[in-house]
Design a protein around this motif. Structure first.
Motif, PDB file in Angstrom:
ATOM      1  N   VAL A 263      24.791  50.743  45.876  1.00 44.89           N
ATOM      2  CA  VAL A 263      23.454  51.064  45.652  1.00 44.89           C
ATOM      3  C   VAL A 263      23.188  51.270  44.130  1.00 44.89           C
ATOM      4  N   ILE A 264      22.051  50.455  43.781  1.00 40.78           N
ATOM      5  CA  ILE A 264      21.613  50.155  42.517  1.00 40.78           C
ATOM      6  C   ILE A 264      20.235  50.969  42.318  1.00 40.78           C
ATOM      7  N   GLN A 321      23.510  35.909  37.981  1.00 36.41           N
ATOM      8  CA  GLN A 321      24.138  36.679  36.993  1.00 36.41           C
ATOM      9  C   GLN A 321      25.424  37.377  37.319  1.00 36.41           C
ATOM     10  N   MET A 322      26.337  37.558  36.397  1.00 39.54           N
ATOM     11  CA  MET A 322      27.732  38.147  36.750  1.00 39.54           C
ATOM     12  C   MET A 322      28.158  39.181  35.798  1.00 39.54           C
ATOM     13  N   TRP A 323      28.714  40.203  36.268  1.00 40.37           N
ATOM     14  CA  TRP A 323      29.481  41.303  35.415  1.00 40.37           C
ATOM     15  C   TRP A 323      30.908  41.460  35.763  1.00 40.37           C
ATOM     16  N   VAL A 324      31.815  41.946  34.623  1.00 41.93           N
ATOM     17  CA  VAL A 324      32.962  42.318  35.110  1.00 41.93           C
ATOM     18  C   VAL A 324      33.172  44.062  34.667  1.00 41.93           C
ATOM     19  N   ARG A 341      43.632  54.751  39.990  1.00 44.75           N
ATOM     20  CA  ARG A 341      44.066  53.430  39.164  1.00 44.75           C
ATOM     21  C   ARG A 341      42.984  52.804  39.198  1.00 44.75           C
ATOM     22  N   PRO A 342      42.763  51.895  37.748  1.00 46.18           N
ATOM     23  CA  PRO A 342      41.689  50.892  37.718  1.00 46.18           C
ATOM     24  C   PRO A 342      41.859  49.760  38.793  1.00 46.18           C
ATOM     25  N   THR A 343      40.529  49.023  39.005  1.00 44.87           N
ATOM     26  CA  THR A 343      40.771  47.792  39.841  1.00 44.87           C
ATOM     27  C   THR A 343      39.691  46.805  38.950  1.00 44.87           C
ATOM     28  N   LEU A 344      39.859  45.575  38.632  1.00 48.99           N
ATOM     29  CA  LEU A 344      39.199  44.512  38.056  1.00 48.99           C
ATOM     30  C   LEU A 344      38.149  44.103  39.212  1.00 48.99           C
ATOM     31  N   THR A 345      36.930  44.370  39.007  1.00 48.48           N
ATOM     32  CA  THR A 345      35.687  44.083  39.934  1.00 48.48           C
ATOM     33  C   THR A 345      34.383  43.121  39.248  1.00 48.48           C
ATOM     34  N   LEU A 346      34.135  42.330  40.117  1.00 49.18           N
ATOM     35  CA  LEU A 346      33.115  41.492  39.649  1.00 49.18           C
ATOM     36  C   LEU A 346      31.960  41.676  40.549  1.00 49.18           C
ATOM     37  N   LEU A 347      30.895  41.902  39.610  1.00 50.34           N
ATOM     38  CA  LEU A 347      29.479  42.222  40.331  1.00 50.34           C
ATOM     39  C   LEU A 347      28.657  40.959  40.086  1.00 50.34           C
ATOM     40  N   ILE A 348      28.040  40.690  41.406  1.00 49.58           N
ATOM     41  CA  ILE A 348      27.115  39.503  41.264  1.00 49.58           C
ATOM     42  C   ILE A 348      25.602  39.609  41.558  1.00 49.58           C
ATOM     43  N   GLY A 352      17.935  37.781  43.174  1.00 49.64           N
ATOM     44  CA  GLY A 352      17.379  39.182  43.285  1.00 49.64           C
ATOM     45  C   GLY A 352      18.259  40.176  44.049  1.00 49.64           C
ATOM     46  N   VAL A 353      19.749  39.779  44.640  1.00 47.35           N
ATOM     47  CA  VAL A 353      20.410  40.622  45.531  1.00 47.35           C
ATOM     48  C   VAL A 353      21.736  40.721  44.732  1.00 47.35           C
ATOM     49  N   PHE A 354      22.310  42.004  44.539  1.00 49.94           N
ATOM     50  CA  PHE A 354      23.460  42.353  44.027  1.00 49.94           C
ATOM     51  C   PHE A 354      24.710  42.277  45.313  1.00 49.94           C
ATOM     52  N   ARG A 355      25.867  41.968  44.897  1.00 46.07           N
ATOM     53  CA  ARG A 355      26.934  42.152  45.789  1.00 46.07           C
ATOM     54  C   ARG A 355      28.226  42.118  44.928  1.00 46.07           C
ATOM     55  N   LEU A 356      29.172  42.764  45.625  1.00 49.03           N
ATOM     56  CA  LEU A 356      30.689  42.962  44.790  1.00 49.03           C
ATOM     57  C   LEU A 356      31.186  41.757  45.614  1.00 49.03           C
TER      58      LEU A 356
END
Length: 392
Positions: A263-264, A321-324, A341-348, A352-356
């Protein structure tokens, strides 16, 4: 520092040993007791034990902080949480944000001042004249932030169920079209509910106590099938293409309200008004599960545009677009306390649509596997709070 090195047969994540960032807790307590924050500490005390509890250094704690690289200063800005907790660290009564500067070797830079933005020449000249006559540093506080220091913001001193003051600060660098500057995102008790706030530490403070104005984020017209009990684990990030700031506006930023389902929100940095831009709860098979298992952690840092265009095979028209980031994963563990624990995640974001796009397993950094209890049965937590800088 963490380094990911692809190898021929296995992928390797290397990390350095932790570096403790020391601070003077006695001086912090003394400053707080002589500042406007003394009213906050007074508000959390019964009348008969104020002095004894506040003066006991065993009741004061500092948590690890979030950091960001300041290109103009060539220094790391670190925002940490200072807690007053006479009943133990897990039950703080009051919380404050500590700001420090560190060089590239993580040595603290003390006594440095950073000039506030958007000051007129006459305002600066008036202060410098007063300072030249008195030689008192307090005059310079009107035009510059002195490090290290506690961030002065307005706090609701009505005692209630929860911690008074700002908690869990996250520092981001807003690289805007009009102005570039750091912004601090935090959660704080407001009335009977915890809400998310923002503050720009390098903008001029206001009033006789020189308080930095804060913006409370409010969700307007965005009904979700299931909501969190407290607004305190939103993950902030900036649009990698357009922040929308101007001479009259600070622009806007995004928040991941939840990650799983995704949810963004998009929120104004001027008014705090938020609108929902994407809600995956309605069609997600995970919508009935706890929304807090994957939460918080670091902000999302944008992947440089030149890297994305390489992935696009030079297609500059492709809207990608991409975010880490390193959100934290909460693992339920029966007889154990919480294990995080942390987890390395990439958000795309594509068209116009976001996804993990990617999420690793829990990162252990040499501790016992996340599925195992600690020998004492106490909570076992590794939490990443910020990405100060990174290189590809």
């Amino acid at each position: 520092a963490i380094a990911y090195k692809p190898a021929s047969k296995e992928r390797i994540i290397e990390y350095t040993e932790p570096i403790p960032l020391e601070d003077d807790m006695v001086e912090i307590r003394r400053w707080l007791l002589n500042s406007h924050y003394a009213e906050v500490l007074k508000a959390v005390h019964p009348a008969d034990d104020e002095g004894m509890l506040v003066s006991d250094m065993s009741h004061w704690y500092k948590k690890s902080g979030s950091s960001v690289w300041l290109p103009d200063e060539q220094l790391h800005l670190v925002a940490s949480t200072v807690l007053y907790a006479p009943h133990g660290k897990a039950e703080p009564l009051a919380s404050f944000i500590r700001l420090q500067l560190f060089d590239t070797e993580w040595k603290e830079v003390k006594g440095r001042r950073v000039r506030y933005s958007e000051l007129s020449e006459s305002e600066v000249d008036d202060v410098l004249r007063e300072y030249s006559r008195s030689k008192e540093d307090r005059h310079l506080d009107r035009i510059s932030f002195r490090f290290p220091s506690i961030l002065s913001i307005p706090i609701d001193v009505k005692p209630g169920k929860g911690t008074l003051g700002p908690e869990s600060p996250r520092v981001l660098y807003k690289d805007g079209e009009y102005h570039s500057e750091p912004v601090i995102i935090f959660n704080m008790l407001s009335g009977d509910k915890t809400n998310m706030f923002s503050v720009f530490p390098f903008r001029p403070p206001q009033g006789p106590n020189l308080l930095h104005p804060v913006v409370k984020f409010k969700n307007f017209g965005s009904n979700t099938p299931k909501t969190l009990k407290s607004d305190k684990n939103w993950i902030p990030f900036f649009d990698g293409l357009k922040i929308g700031d101007s001479k009259t506006s600070k622009g806007s930023m995004y928040f991941a309200y939840t990650l799983y389902p995704l949810v963004i929100f998009k929120c104004s940095l001027d008014t705090g008004k938020c609108s929902k831009v994407q809600d995956n709860m309605g069609f997600s098979k995970h919508a009935g599960e706890s929304l807090a298992n994957l939460r918080g952690g670091t902000s999302f840092a944008p992947v440089p545009r030149q890297i994305i265009q390489t992935l696009n095979d030079g297609d500059y028209q492709k809207r990608l677009q991409m975010w880490v980031g390193f959100p934290k994963f909460l693992i339920k563990a029966g007889r154990c306390g919480d294990i995080q624990r942390p987890t390395l995640t990439l958000l795309i974001k594509e068209d116009g649509v976001f996804r993990l796009e990617l999420m690793t397993g829990p990162l252990e950094f040499g501790l016992a596997p996340a599925r195992e209890c600690s020998p004492s049965g106490e909570p076992s937590i590794i939490s990443a709070h910020g990405i100060s800088f990174w290189d590809v």
